[in-house]
Design an enzyme around this catalytic site. Structure first.
Site, PDB file in Angstrom:
ATOM      1  N   LYS A   1       0.832  -1.213   0.000  1.00  0.00           N
ATOM      2  CA  LYS A   1       0.000   0.000   0.000  1.00  0.00           C
ATOM      3  C   LYS A   1       0.863   1.258   0.000  1.00  0.00           C
ATOM      4  O   LYS A   1       0.640   2.180  -0.776  1.00  0.00           O
ATOM      5  CB  LYS A   1      -0.905  -0.038   1.238  1.00  0.00           C
ATOM      6  CG  LYS A   1      -1.806   1.170   1.405  1.00  0.00           C
ATOM      7  CD  LYS A   1      -2.554   1.085   2.733  1.00  0.00           C
ATOM      8  CE  LYS A   1      -3.363   2.338   2.992  1.00  0.00           C
ATOM      9  NZ  LYS A   1      -4.473   2.515   2.052  1.00  0.00           N
TER      10      LYS A   1
ATOM     11  N   ILE B   1     -28.062  10.120   3.496  1.00  0.00           N
ATOM     12  CA  ILE B   1     -27.952   8.698   3.839  1.00  0.00           C
ATOM     13  C   ILE B   1     -27.305   8.468   5.196  1.00  0.00           C
ATOM     14  O   ILE B   1     -27.398   7.386   5.766  1.00  0.00           O
ATOM     15  CB  ILE B   1     -27.212   7.944   2.718  1.00  0.00           C
ATOM     16  CG1 ILE B   1     -27.965   8.117   1.384  1.00  0.00           C
ATOM     17  CG2 ILE B   1     -27.070   6.463   3.008  1.00  0.00           C
ATOM     18  CD1 ILE B   1     -29.423   7.696   1.412  1.00  0.00           C
TER      19      ILE B   1
ATOM     20  N   GLU C   1     -22.533  10.738  11.706  1.00  0.00           N
ATOM     21  CA  GLU C   1     -21.658   9.560  11.866  1.00  0.00           C
ATOM     22  C   GLU C   1     -20.186   9.893  12.092  1.00  0.00           C
ATOM     23  O   GLU C   1     -19.303   9.123  11.713  1.00  0.00           O
ATOM     24  CB  GLU C   1     -21.809   8.601  10.666  1.00  0.00           C
ATOM     25  CG  GLU C   1     -23.245   8.094  10.500  1.00  0.00           C
ATOM     26  CD  GLU C   1     -23.429   7.095   9.338  1.00  0.00           C
ATOM     27  OE1 GLU C   1     -22.444   6.468   8.921  1.00  0.00           O
ATOM     28  OE2 GLU C   1     -24.578   6.952   8.866  1.00  0.00           O
TER      29      GLU C   1
ATOM     30  N   GLU D   1     -24.674  -8.727  -1.949  1.00  0.00           N
ATOM     31  CA  GLU D   1     -23.428  -9.417  -2.285  1.00  0.00           C
ATOM     32  C   GLU D   1     -23.236 -10.716  -1.523  1.00  0.00           C
ATOM     33  O   GLU D   1     -22.346 -11.486  -1.844  1.00  0.00           O
ATOM     34  CB  GLU D   1     -22.247  -8.502  -2.075  1.00  0.00           C
ATOM     35  CG  GLU D   1     -22.007  -8.175  -0.627  1.00  0.00           C
ATOM     36  CD  GLU D   1     -20.927  -7.136  -0.508  1.00  0.00           C
ATOM     37  OE1 GLU D   1     -21.053  -6.100  -1.166  1.00  0.00           O
ATOM     38  OE2 GLU D   1     -19.980  -7.376   0.233  1.00  0.00           O
TER      39      GLU D   1
ATOM     40  N   CYS E   1     -26.738   0.583  -1.702  1.00  0.00           N
ATOM     41  CA  CYS E   1     -26.004   1.551  -2.534  1.00  0.00           C
ATOM     42  C   CYS E   1     -26.160   1.300  -4.025  1.00  0.00           C
ATOM     43  O   CYS E   1     -25.438   1.860  -4.813  1.00  0.00           O
ATOM     44  CB  CYS E   1     -24.526   1.504  -2.229  1.00  0.00           C
ATOM     45  SG  CYS E   1     -24.146   1.450  -0.508  1.00  0.00           S
TER      46      CYS E   1
ATOM     47  N   HIS F   1     -20.009   9.468  -5.524  1.00  0.00           N
ATOM     48  CA  HIS F   1     -18.632   9.013  -5.784  1.00  0.00           C
ATOM     49  C   HIS F   1     -17.866  10.020  -6.626  1.00  0.00           C
ATOM     50  O   HIS F   1     -16.660   9.931  -6.767  1.00  0.00           O
ATOM     51  CB  HIS F   1     -18.654   7.656  -6.476  1.00  0.00           C
ATOM     52  CG  HIS F   1     -19.394   6.637  -5.671  1.00  0.00           C
ATOM     53  ND1 HIS F   1     -20.743   6.410  -5.832  1.00  0.00           N
ATOM     54  CD2 HIS F   1     -18.994   5.842  -4.658  1.00  0.00           C
ATOM     55  CE1 HIS F   1     -21.135   5.498  -4.954  1.00  0.00           C
ATOM     56  NE2 HIS F   1     -20.095   5.140  -4.239  1.00  0.00           N
TER      57      HIS F   1
HETATM   58  N1  GLN Z   1     -25.164   5.312   6.615  1.00  0.00           N
HETATM   59  C1  GLN Z   1     -23.966   5.012   5.906  1.00  0.00           C
HETATM   60  C2  GLN Z   1     -23.276   6.294   5.460  1.00  0.00           C
HETATM   61  O1  GLN Z   1     -23.934   7.217   5.146  1.00  0.00           O
HETATM   62  C3  GLN Z   1     -24.233   4.138   4.704  1.00  0.00           C
HETATM   63  C4  GLN Z   1     -22.975   3.749   3.981  1.00  0.00           C
HETATM   64  C5  GLN Z   1     -23.176   2.746   2.866  1.00  0.00           C
HETATM   65  O2  GLN Z   1     -24.267   2.519   2.420  1.00  0.00           O
HETATM   66  N2  GLN Z   1     -22.140   2.122   2.395  1.00  0.00           N
HETATM   67  O3  GLN Z   1     -22.087   6.373   5.379  1.00  0.00           O
HETATM   68 ZN    ZN Z   2     -24.665   3.406   0.345  1.00  0.00          ZN
END
Ligand code: GLN
Ligand code: ZN
Length: 759
Positions: free
Chosen positions: A18, A432, A485, A606, A643, A695
């Site tokens: 890395k 989200i 978060e 997945e 996602c 992204h």
């Molecule tokens: N609640 C998470 C965030 O907003 C969801 C992340 C995800 O779906 N990978 O980061």
């Molecule tokens: Zn997501």
């Protein structure tokens, strides 16, 4: 009996891989520094392989991804990258502005780059296997190149195809047409043949060709292609072993009749391979490379059982080798530096290096070595001791009844009550969960974990972040808020820290793609929640605003799929244990007055098994685990988030999860979301439309986002729609998030007026 290992992690003991890559990308080291460092890593791992096994695999330490290497080897460089200019083009394909698409490698958390095949014009562009063979040979290692096989390469690539009537269009997609596959494989095989011949001419004795795609549901005509390919490759005269893994091969008879010298079978995942060997035997003229040591889970094996199995196999086959079931790169390098694991766990673990030792031990014990036999018995004693049990958790699991998996009221009635309570406008806007994780936030978290910052200081810091994010969301005018978060490193590891029965490591890094690493938690015992996990932050956030703040949890299926898990308890039961711990949290949030709870399940899809026949079983318990943790009061609105947008094949199961609202990706996939919901008759749940792609750093334009909403409204009742970004914002910068969300909220306002004008 030979011991043959493969797929050892690339990272190195101190994440050297890395560091080298990232230094090179930053421009602080040159290409030759990079290659020198990589060369040292190659020698280091070859030494390990040689110390414990009878084979030194080469061509395994790709600079980015082995599928990308294979694409470059055969000249499949899309024309947008221009003439291939070595490492520069290589990394452009991997991570440039117009990089290849990245997707999950089988049912693992590794991501590969999807090759794009523009024409049949394959040609030998870079002979990586030969280069690596020669490099290691000069360093004194006789070695065996590993190469992704032609069939798997094509199966996982996308190719251009002419479509349409009078005005033909070119579309890129997976190869599903027999004649296209036959044509591509023919020319491709010639390139492979050239590689194999060059190896043979240099004195190389064996090649190991990996064909994991043969474990997927494979049709008759596809097996014909495979037979043609290997018929041709056998002309090279070099000895060939074909490796399959992650599951049983889809057609045992056709697999064992391939015209090659050795075959690797995964004897850990899926029961059919072993059953077939027992039922039909194994050709005497081939070597069986028996994958008996699990390459995907970090547990020490019961070597007594494995030894018995090897003895049984040796009576059925001619030549026999002992091996790992699948590549070892799903594991951290070694458990040696782990010093803070729960008592008794360490001796039960075997990471990649320890798996090599196990292979060695099995081989020596098989040969009758007394000392090795004793150590084999020791392993059984350790593995069989009961560990991590929690009677209270067991009791809760056995007393579950169907009712625990069902909400009190049907959606229709819940919806009425919730609308009454929440009084949200048409197209409620939300995000989200996460907001930018600035360097400052990350630094504070690390400082707290290492004890440099006190608990009080840290809590106050997190609260200041929450205050900021709440007032930001109010200013922008979002309808349903989140706490941001900031206290979470990672959506799974955060809960692993807080739950009993799940351990986290200090150095257990695994590559997810490129130079990106993560530390999977280890579920080793019965899972429970000793105390509330998210309450403090959520309640603090809610105390600052009159708008609803969402309680934010990671779902049981995602926690399970992104962790290692124990093997003495069925996966279903582990999922239920996690779900019960989460349910406790849901109940606490509810009691404290939180009205909306989001339970993220990005890894729901997945975990889907590789073979269709196993889907029913998987979705059966996965759906139930979600329902178990989300059995909130009818008044509480349950959200989930995924996602992606590929729901076509699984929409029935998604519906069965019985959430009130689901937020999904919708901008990258353009029209795709519509088809899934169009086909499903009677869809009545609310959907948060991910109107822009988080992204990308680009600021989404209002018109673009409105377009996504318009498309959704063609299929779905406007009353069902929410508006949100397509995932969390933690990887973005505030400078990007601010204008993006402003546009999103403004767009929604305009849409609301347009709709009311239409009525
Ligand atoms: N609640 C998470 C965030 O907003 C969801 C992340 C995800 O779906 N990978 O980061
Ligand atoms: Zn997501």
């Amino acid at each position: 009996m030979r011991a043959i290992a493969f797929g050892f992690p690339k990272l190195g003991e101190k994440r050297e891989f890395k560091k080298l890559l990232e230094e090179f990308w930053k421009g602080s080291i040159t290409e030759s520094d990079l290659l020198k460092g990589i060369g040292e890593l190659k020698v280091w791992r070859s030494d390990l392989y040689r110390k414990f096994t009878d084979c030194v695999p080469s061509n395994e330490l790709s600079l980015y991804d082995f599928m990308l290497d294979t694409a470059v080897m055969v000249g499949a460089v899309p024309s947008r990258f221009g003439e291939y200019r070595g490492i520069e083009t290589y990394f452009e394909m991997a991570r440039g502005r117009h990089a290849l698409e990245m997707t999950k490698w089988f049912n693992t958390n590794y991501h590969y780059l999807v090759p794009e095949i523009e024409s049949e014009d394959f040609h030998l562009l870079r002979n990586f296997p030969l280069d690596d063979y020669t490099f290691l040979k000069e360093k004194g290692f006789e070695n065996t190149p590993h190469i992704i096989g032609p069939y798997t390469f094509l199966k996982l690539s996308k190719a251009f195809k002419k479509k349409g009537g009078e005005v033909p269009i070119l579309e890129i997609e997976r190869i599903e047409d027999p004649s296209q596959m036959a044509k591509l494989s023919e020319r491709l095989t010639e390139v492979y043949l050239e590689v194999l011949k060059s190896l043979k001419n240099s004195g190389c004795l064996w090649v190991h060709i990996e064909e994991p795609a043969l474990v997927l549901d494979t049709e008759e005509w596809e097996w014909d292609v495979v037979h043609n390919v290997y018929g041709k490759l056998s002309e090279s005269g070099i000895r060939i072993a074909v490796f399959t893994y992650y599951e049983s091969v889809s057609d045992y008879h056709r697999f064992i009749s391939l015209p090659v010298n050795a075959l690797h079978l995964d004897l850990v995942h899926g029961p059919e391979n072993l059953e077939n060997i027992r039922k039909y035997g194994f050709p005497k003229d081939k070597e069986l490379i028996a994958g008996v040591i699990n390459g995907r889970q970090p547990w020490r094996a019961n070597l007594v059982e494995k030894l018995d199995l090897m003895r049984e196999l040796s009576e059925k086959v001619g030549d026999l080798a002992v091996s790992n079931s699948c590549p070892l790169f799903h594991l951290p390098v070694t458990k040696e530096p782990e010093s803070s694991l729960p008592g008794g766990l360490r001796e039960r673990l075997a990471f990649a290096k320890e798996k090599l030792e196990e292979l060695n031990l099995l081989k020596t014990a098989f040969g009758g070595d007394e000392d090795a036999l004793k150590r084999v018995e020791d392993s059984q004693r350790i593995v069989e001791l009961s560990f991590g049990e929690n009677p209270e958790v067991r009791r809760r699991i056995t007393s579950l009844s169907e009712e625990d998996f069902r909400r009190e009221l049907p959606y229709e009635e819940r919806d009425k009550i919730q609308r009454e309570i929440l009084k949200l406008p048409l197209f409620p806007t939300t995000t989200i969960g996460s907001y930018p994780q600035t360097p400052e936030v990350r630094k504070m978290r690390t400082a707290f974990r290492s004890g440099k910052v006190s608990k009080n200081e840290y809590t106050e810091f997190i609260r200041s972040q929450i205050r900021k994010v709440i007032s930001f969301q109010e200013e922008v005018g979002l309808d349903v808020l989140v706490h941001g978060e900031f206290e979470r490193t990672d959506m799974v590891e955060f809960f692993a820290f807080k739950m009993d029965g799940i351990a986290t490591t200090q150095h257990g890094w695994v590559l997810s793609y490129g130079s990106r690493v993560y530390r999977p938690p280890i579920i080793y015992g019965d899972v429970s929640r000793p105390e509330p996990m998210t309450l403090d932050e959520i309640l603090y956030a809610q105390s600052l605003t009159h708008k609803p703040v969402k309680g934010m949890l990671t779902g049981p299926v995602t926690i399970l799929n992104w962790s290692y898990y124990r093997e003495d308890v069925p996966k279903k039961e582990i999922a239920y244990q996690i779900a019960l711990a989460l349910l406790d949290e849901v109940k606490d949030l509810e009691k404290a007055g939180i009205k909306i709870i989001q339970i993220d399940e990005p890894a729901f899809r997945e975990g889907v098994p590789l073979k269709r026949k196993d889907w029913q079983d998987y979705f059966g318990w996965a759906v139930k685990a979600f329902r178990l943790c989300s059995r909130a009061n009818p008044e509480t609105q349950i959200h989930t988030h995924m996602c992606y947008s590929e729901f076509n094949e699984i929409i029935e199961y998604i519906y069965q999860m019985d959430f009130d609202v689901i937020s999904i990706e919708a901008s990258r996939s353009k029209g795709e979301i519509i088809t899934a919901f169009e086909k499903f008759s009677g869809w009545d749940r609310q959907i948060g439309i991910g109107v822009y792609d988080i992204h990308s750093p680009a600021i989404p334009a209002k018109e673009e986002m409105k377009g996504v909403m318009e498309r959704a409204m063609k299929v779905l009742d406007p009353e069902l729609l929410w508006v949100n970004p397509d995932c969390g914002l933690k990887t973005r910068r505030w400078e990007e998030v601010e204008p993006a969300l402003k546009n999103m909220v403004e767009m929604t306002g305009e849409l609301r007026s347009e709709i009311s004008a239409r009525v």
